[in-house]
Write an enzyme that holds these catalytic residues in place. Sequence first.
Site, PDB file in Angstrom:
ATOM      1  N   SER A 188      -4.038 -10.820 -13.397  1.00  0.00           N
ATOM      2  CA  SER A 188      -2.985 -10.178 -14.167  1.00  0.00           C
ATOM      3  C   SER A 188      -2.659 -10.942 -15.450  1.00  0.00           C
ATOM      4  CB  SER A 188      -1.756 -10.003 -13.286  1.00  0.00           C
ATOM      5  OG  SER A 188      -0.876  -9.088 -13.878  1.00  0.00           O
TER       6      SER A 188
ATOM      7  N   ASP B 163      -4.429   1.195 -11.510  1.00  0.00           N
ATOM      8  CA  ASP B 163      -3.603  -0.015 -11.571  1.00  0.00           C
ATOM      9  C   ASP B 163      -2.419   0.265 -12.496  1.00  0.00           C
ATOM     10  OD1 ASP B 163      -2.474  -2.506 -12.133  1.00  0.00           O
ATOM     11  OD2 ASP B 163      -4.395  -3.534 -12.288  1.00  0.00           O
TER      12      ASP B 163
ATOM     13  N   HIS C  39      -3.255  -3.454  -7.678  1.00  0.00           N
ATOM     14  CA  HIS C  39      -3.282  -4.337  -8.835  1.00  0.00           C
ATOM     15  C   HIS C  39      -3.871  -5.682  -8.449  1.00  0.00           C
ATOM     16  CE1 HIS C  39      -2.094  -6.568 -12.352  1.00  0.00           C
ATOM     17  NE2 HIS C  39      -1.209  -7.282 -11.709  1.00  0.00           N
TER      18      HIS C  39
END
Length: 809
Positions: free
Chosen positions: A207, A427, A456
């Site tokens: 991320s 996502d 995610h």
Amino acid sequence: MALVATVGLLVGGAVAAPAASAQPDRSAPRSVSAIAWGACADTVLQNYRAECGFLTVPLDHARPYGPTIRLAISRIRHTREPYQGVMLVNPGGPGGAGQVLSVLGNFVPGGAGASYDWIGFDPRGVGRSVPALACDGDYAGYRRPPFVPSTAAIEKAWLARSAGYAKACAKAGGPLLGHLKTTDTVQDMDLLRRALGAEKINFYGFSYGTYLGQVYATRYPARVRRMVFDGVVDPRRVWYDANLDQNRAFDRNIKVYFDWLADHHAVYRLGTTGTAVEKRFYAVQRDLARKPAGGVIGPAELTDVFVQAGYYVFGWRAVAEAFAGWVHRRDPAPLKALYDESNPQTEGSDNGYAIYLAVQCTDTRWPRSWSQWKRDHWRIHARAPFMTWGNAWFNAPCRSWAAKPGTPARVDGAKTPPVLLISETLDAATPFSGALAVRKRFPRSVLIEGVGGTTHAGSLFGNACVDGAIAAYLADGTLPRRVKGNSSDVKCRPLPPPAVSAAQSRRDTAVTGRGRPPTLRGRRGRAAPAPPPAAGPAAAGDPPHHQGLPADLSARLAPAKGSSPQCRGRHAETLASPAARPHRGGRDLRLWLCSHGRVEVAPRPLPVVLREASVEGFLVATAVSFAVIFVAELGDKSQLMAMTFATRFRTWPVLIGITVATAVVHLVSVGIGFGLGATLPTGWISLVAGIAFLAFGAWTLRGDSLTDEEKGKAERSTGSAILAVGGAFFLAELGDKTMLATITLATQYGWFGTWVGSTVGMVAADALAILVGRLLGRHLPEKVIRYGAAALFAIFGIWLLAEAVSQLS
């Protein structure tokens, strides 16, 4: 509240100043102090025989001989030759504590991670690093105002809260607050490389960690060896625009979750369609605004509990159990437990949230004008109400953040070695468009897509397709072939939603002490589209919740033997940790990481015709469709044709021909209607359907009759009665109001029930015409039948219009 270790204290303080007598050459880079490795305080790191220490870095990299801070580091050495260098890991956030993530190498399939030294580190201001920023541990406390500022009082309260938090961070942060940009951490990473004696680094980022990797690779391309980016941040959108993107994406994903709940209505009893579950969620949210669950869980807290379901599939069952417990038994304990796990309200517990803001608010300038915020968020809220305003308030402290903002870092991977990118199509935290953008900026990269998935940053969770590619890349640099065009290079099945069965439900009850919810009546709504296929951790910076792997893995990470619904193999480990953001988001995640490649991902069963556990919804769709089509057929030309055919053929062949023709036409109709219902917003569907039914009423009121041509066909039909009747009815029904009514019904109800109900309804009406039509005609005038049918259509249309107004407003 001051910093965990107060910034600015020079005697025994966290930010150390050089001795007054020192006179170094301040034009030269400061030498990097060695890390004094020793035992780790974290029990998980102890179990993995890690070693820990601190790296001293400048508070301000522009002043290398100025005050310093310390970063908490861990290392697990390689156990396999040939040695391939150091592997730095970042969990995302920003604000995610990563010291414990040196254990990640143990979960790469086939032991492919064993030839690296895995390095975990808490970025500046985070976790065990000194100082660690915290501003107000009670900020995520109960009884917050609703997120949606439907009144001036709610808006004023949230503006005051967000400004107050920014002021608390200005007081607590001191000089650290101005040195928490992404570029500061990137420079820290390069100092860590030097301290480890490495010419190049390998990097694994989740991320927001992917953005760190992008900026590092742009600034230091010659110091990069291999990089894995999972859950790819779009560098074009940092950070205000990225959060606006997330609002739309999370609203889409929560609808996917509502559809999954509808698929398992037999277990949770929350609605037979996704639309019905969605309506129940917002109805409960309104109820909690008047009377919070247990006196503490209001609409804001409920949203925060559900947000996790938009991030990952891992917690779907837990959220469902908690919500069903409140809906059916008014038990607030499960909801409160989920909220408390990710929203601790103790001193220092807001560290992840404080750093999230400190990074995002200063990486780039945010709009200061509240009118712009209001305009943007009300516009998006109209179509994506789930978390738009919650996300707005989560980021609102950036409007008055004390530290001076910078400019977005340049991202250009043209000179970077091959990089592996990973993303699932849906996502929500880091939309797939960002992965495509980074693939374009890194021309030697390869993108793996979990097609149709909503999770995610889910690599190393047992998806053999994804994890096998990671293992091959880390083993010898092998990557799949890059294809031409703007698309992913490899398409894998995504991580599957959790399987739910009656037996599993009983096991859940034994663990949680919560019984199975009672049966509910079905509620109307469109059928949920089929979920993505099954397979095999945070954003834009990560949004207001837990981005990537949870932020503070070190607090709750505990190795254990066992297996999980997601991963089955000889080695499975449970990673239990709080969510990345104390303020918003899901719950304590139990993330299953399966090692050594011995993983079998349990596939999600394909939807069956009746949509598992949706018999009640099927019955509702059948009953309503039967009633509507029966009414539509009264006095219709099809009924008149049936009466004509009955004068030439026996009754049963006529009914069989009508049934076959009707079944085919209505199957096409429900296919069209279901497709429209799965793609169009439900409020507009209800509006169009209401207008359509009013039109059907007017059509019925006008009356219907056979044309001379149609009457002649019926009277001249020869040969097989079934073929003759079937062919005539098929042609007569195409474009008829009965077909249009069936299409409309299929946008509102499950396709199979609509098909069965409409077919049986039409056949029943035609049979009525054949058997007792003349009798009814003598005792009940045709005008009465026509007016009655028109009135019923009008009532149904008004009902749908009222529902549409409610949904759209």
